[in-house]
Scaffold this motif. Sequence first.
Motif, PDB file in Angstrom:
ATOM      1  N   ARG A 654      22.264  17.396  -4.963  1.00  0.00           N
ATOM      2  CA  ARG A 654      21.476  19.067  -5.357  1.00  0.00           C
ATOM      3  C   ARG A 654      22.718  19.830  -6.064  1.00  0.00           C
ATOM      4  O   ARG A 654      23.447  20.004  -5.915  1.00  0.00           O
ATOM      5  N   THR A 658      20.093  25.338 -10.201  1.00  0.00           N
ATOM      6  CA  THR A 658      19.010  24.706 -10.111  1.00  0.00           C
ATOM      7  C   THR A 658      18.569  24.373  -8.965  1.00  0.00           C
ATOM      8  O   THR A 658      17.010  24.876  -8.892  1.00  0.00           O
ATOM      9  N   ALA A 660      17.548  21.879  -8.391  1.00  0.00           N
ATOM     10  CA  ALA A 660      17.219  20.223  -7.969  1.00  0.00           C
ATOM     11  C   ALA A 660      17.616  19.181  -8.008  1.00  0.00           C
ATOM     12  O   ALA A 660      19.260  19.214  -7.945  1.00  0.00           O
ATOM     13  N   ALA A 664      14.180  14.614  -8.802  1.00  0.00           N
ATOM     14  CA  ALA A 664      13.613  15.651  -9.192  1.00  0.00           C
ATOM     15  C   ALA A 664      13.152  15.423 -11.067  1.00  0.00           C
ATOM     16  O   ALA A 664      14.012  15.104 -11.330  1.00  0.00           O
ATOM     17  N   LEU A 666      11.597  17.857 -13.785  1.00  0.00           N
ATOM     18  CA  LEU A 666      11.362  19.630 -13.395  1.00  0.00           C
ATOM     19  C   LEU A 666       9.979  19.438 -14.209  1.00  0.00           C
ATOM     20  O   LEU A 666       9.917  18.783 -15.307  1.00  0.00           O
ATOM     21  N   SER A 679       5.805  21.341  -6.243  1.00  0.00           N
ATOM     22  CA  SER A 679       7.016  20.654  -5.610  1.00  0.00           C
ATOM     23  C   SER A 679       6.861  19.728  -4.132  1.00  0.00           C
ATOM     24  O   SER A 679       6.243  20.091  -3.546  1.00  0.00           O
ATOM     25  N   GLY A 680       7.873  18.968  -4.531  1.00  0.00           N
ATOM     26  CA  GLY A 680       7.833  18.612  -3.859  1.00  0.00           C
ATOM     27  C   GLY A 680       7.064  17.064  -3.667  1.00  0.00           C
ATOM     28  O   GLY A 680       7.877  15.739  -2.114  1.00  0.00           O
ATOM     29  N   CYS A 694      10.060  10.097  -8.642  1.00  0.00           N
ATOM     30  CA  CYS A 694      10.514  11.271  -8.948  1.00  0.00           C
ATOM     31  C   CYS A 694       9.809  12.215  -7.892  1.00  0.00           C
ATOM     32  O   CYS A 694       8.915  11.874  -7.493  1.00  0.00           O
ATOM     33  N   ARG A 695      10.557  12.808  -7.298  1.00  0.00           N
ATOM     34  CA  ARG A 695       9.630  14.416  -6.929  1.00  0.00           C
ATOM     35  C   ARG A 695       9.970  16.305  -7.832  1.00  0.00           C
ATOM     36  O   ARG A 695      10.702  16.032  -8.062  1.00  0.00           O
ATOM     37  N   CYS A 697       9.348  19.484  -9.125  1.00  0.00           N
ATOM     38  CA  CYS A 697      10.774  20.284  -8.476  1.00  0.00           C
ATOM     39  C   CYS A 697       9.526  21.735  -9.543  1.00  0.00           C
ATOM     40  O   CYS A 697       9.967  21.507 -11.317  1.00  0.00           O
ATOM     41  N   ALA A 699       9.181  24.412 -12.093  1.00  0.00           N
ATOM     42  CA  ALA A 699      10.403  24.663 -12.918  1.00  0.00           C
ATOM     43  C   ALA A 699       9.937  25.003 -14.156  1.00  0.00           C
ATOM     44  O   ALA A 699       9.128  25.607 -14.021  1.00  0.00           O
TER      45      ALA A 699
END
Length: 741
Positions: A654, A658, A660, A664, A666, A679-680, A694-695, A697, A699
Amino acid sequence: MTRIRKRWTPENWASLAPFGIGHQRPNNFAEVFRAIGENRDELAYAWRILNRGVCDGCALGTTGMKDWTLDGTHLCNIRLRLLRLNTMPAMDVALLGNAAALRKKPNADLRAMGRLPYPMRRRAGEKGFARIGWGEALDAIADRLRGTDPARMAFYLTSRGMPNESYYAAQKSARAIGTNNIDNAARICHSPSTFGLKNSLGVAATTCSYSDWIESDLVVFFGSNVANNQPVATKYLHYAKKNGCRVACVNSYREPGMERYWIPSLPESALFGTRIADRFFAVDTGGDIAFVMGTLKHMIASGSCDDAFVRDHTAGFEELKASVESASWEDLEEASGASRREMQAFAAMIGEAKRAVFVWSMGITQHAHGIDNVAAIVNLALTKGFVGRKGCGLMPIRGHSGVQGGAEMGCYATAFPGGVPVTEENARRLGGQWGFDVPHAEGMGATEMIDAAGRGELDVLFSAGGNFLEVLPEPDAVEEALARIPLRVHMDIVATNQMFVDAAEETILLPAATRYETPGGVTQTSTERRVMFSPEVPGRRIGEARPEWRVFTELAARTKPGLAEKVSFASTAAIRDEIARVVPYYDGIQRLAAAGDQFQYGGRHLCDGWKFPTEDGRAHFRATEIPRNRPPKGRFLMATRRGKQFNSLVHEERDSITGAVRDAVLMNPKDAAALGLRSGDAVVLENERGELRCRVCVARMKRGNLQVHWPEGNVLIDRTRREPTAGVPDYNAVVSVRKAP
């Protein structure tokens, strides 16, 4: 030292919450305690390294915990995280007995096994590595080199703490063996800066010093995030702000660390943080040239240029002016992703500034049009004469401690020592200095080496540090290429996953000493061209680890016994003596012998007094074409970014700046909402090269743009898309996004 205002300036505070409580930020004090815990078995040695050695992190260039810009203590998280690589014990070599199992391990787990202590060998078909002696290892490599066409061998050096002495000895050894196929990590980061600056100004390095930030009216960061990659530099920005300097960022992401940062060594900033950037200008990935051209269009129309400087000290302005004026606002807005009003606002900031420093990094260079990106920034600076004087300059900021000296020492496929181009005439001149014939054809750069390996045209690869599997696009193709090389030699301080790729015939591992373990001490060149002496630091020594410079010269002597006396050095001091003779602007390196010894080649400013070392003595504007980078409807521009890491060494899952995590992506909140994402949510990014899970995030990204962490995002990068002259990969892509099943 630069004069600065000492009084507290509440107008620059990031928050009234003491110590940033409640804000997403790094816990710098926790990093200190973490470092103490990690190095508890060698605390005295760790302290000596921090207190006496030149930092092996970014190329800011602190000696001990001090520098030449500001008084006080300078210590950053990057250096603390790298410290364990220098103090850890040797690994149990029995762990190398199962290569297939190790190949599946993350590099963080491989590093945790400890330092490589002995030469190791693994032949094709063998399960793992077995210990061998140095003589056997070097004889095996030399035998292979003697029977190999020099065009089918390659040498690569990373910037991992690599000192100037190792770079110089390595490139001289390779050329004695008969090849210019030698390259270093600068190829895949700042090579466009070298070409771009040389073409326009006649110099190939940053033109100013860090002190110029503090004495400037405006500092602009293009595609650069010093809060993440050169965190000590935030201290310079803190004092620049005190002196009234404004800071602007041109990027596709509003980097939180560039918005506000808590600097632990400054009580005011440690308590209330520092608000760094005054203005963010959001552009699309690859939209920098169009944004700068729009800025120039405003400046020319408003009469904001320094006409006297342009007339008396530059060439090519009329061609640039015609190119800029012929570009329509519609095209500039579409290609940049920014509005005409934003370009006008940026032009106003530049027009109002009497002095400015432009800083850039990988967000500018790692593009297929990287050289043109650099040329555009230089063009902008030249309109106001922001070069060769106090508070002004052009700075390609370096992220790794050894990389500035790499090309300057000649460890480059396209340049001899001193940055001299590889030509027949220059090869003859260099051969006269060295006493043997030097090849005169340009060699293969880093990416070309892997291309050749993939085609079955590379018989030997000697890699000192580095990890092609992690740093180059399309890692599956890279692995296939590595597996086709008959002999791979990996010299490093720890194990990396590329070492465990099956070799066509054999793989040899060689244990490297760190800069702090090198007898006689070594030198490093910082971003601001400061050459600094780093002494040997007493402490634990690992098995039979040797300095790289020694290994390269002994290998050359064994491969070409008739040249043994000409390639051998008695010490690092002897190497420095030769560097001073062969690279004139490094004269002074031969006198560096103790901790704290340093000099800045070229002085505080290159092109001082607007004297440009070009054929006509003028700086040159370079008209550039606007890249067309708009993705098809429904797809996104994706860039790769760094998180809590140093180069490809990932330190945490992590990012503390950020928030992230490593997987993640963005994404702008409106883009996420349009896709029904929050998000998530798990998503898949995909294109013709591959896919990445990916997950999301959410931003403050520019709409239509995404960022993912590097090197994870390399599976989506086209390895054939590169800057055509510099050879740097384009670490950006066009992707689609779908919700994961």
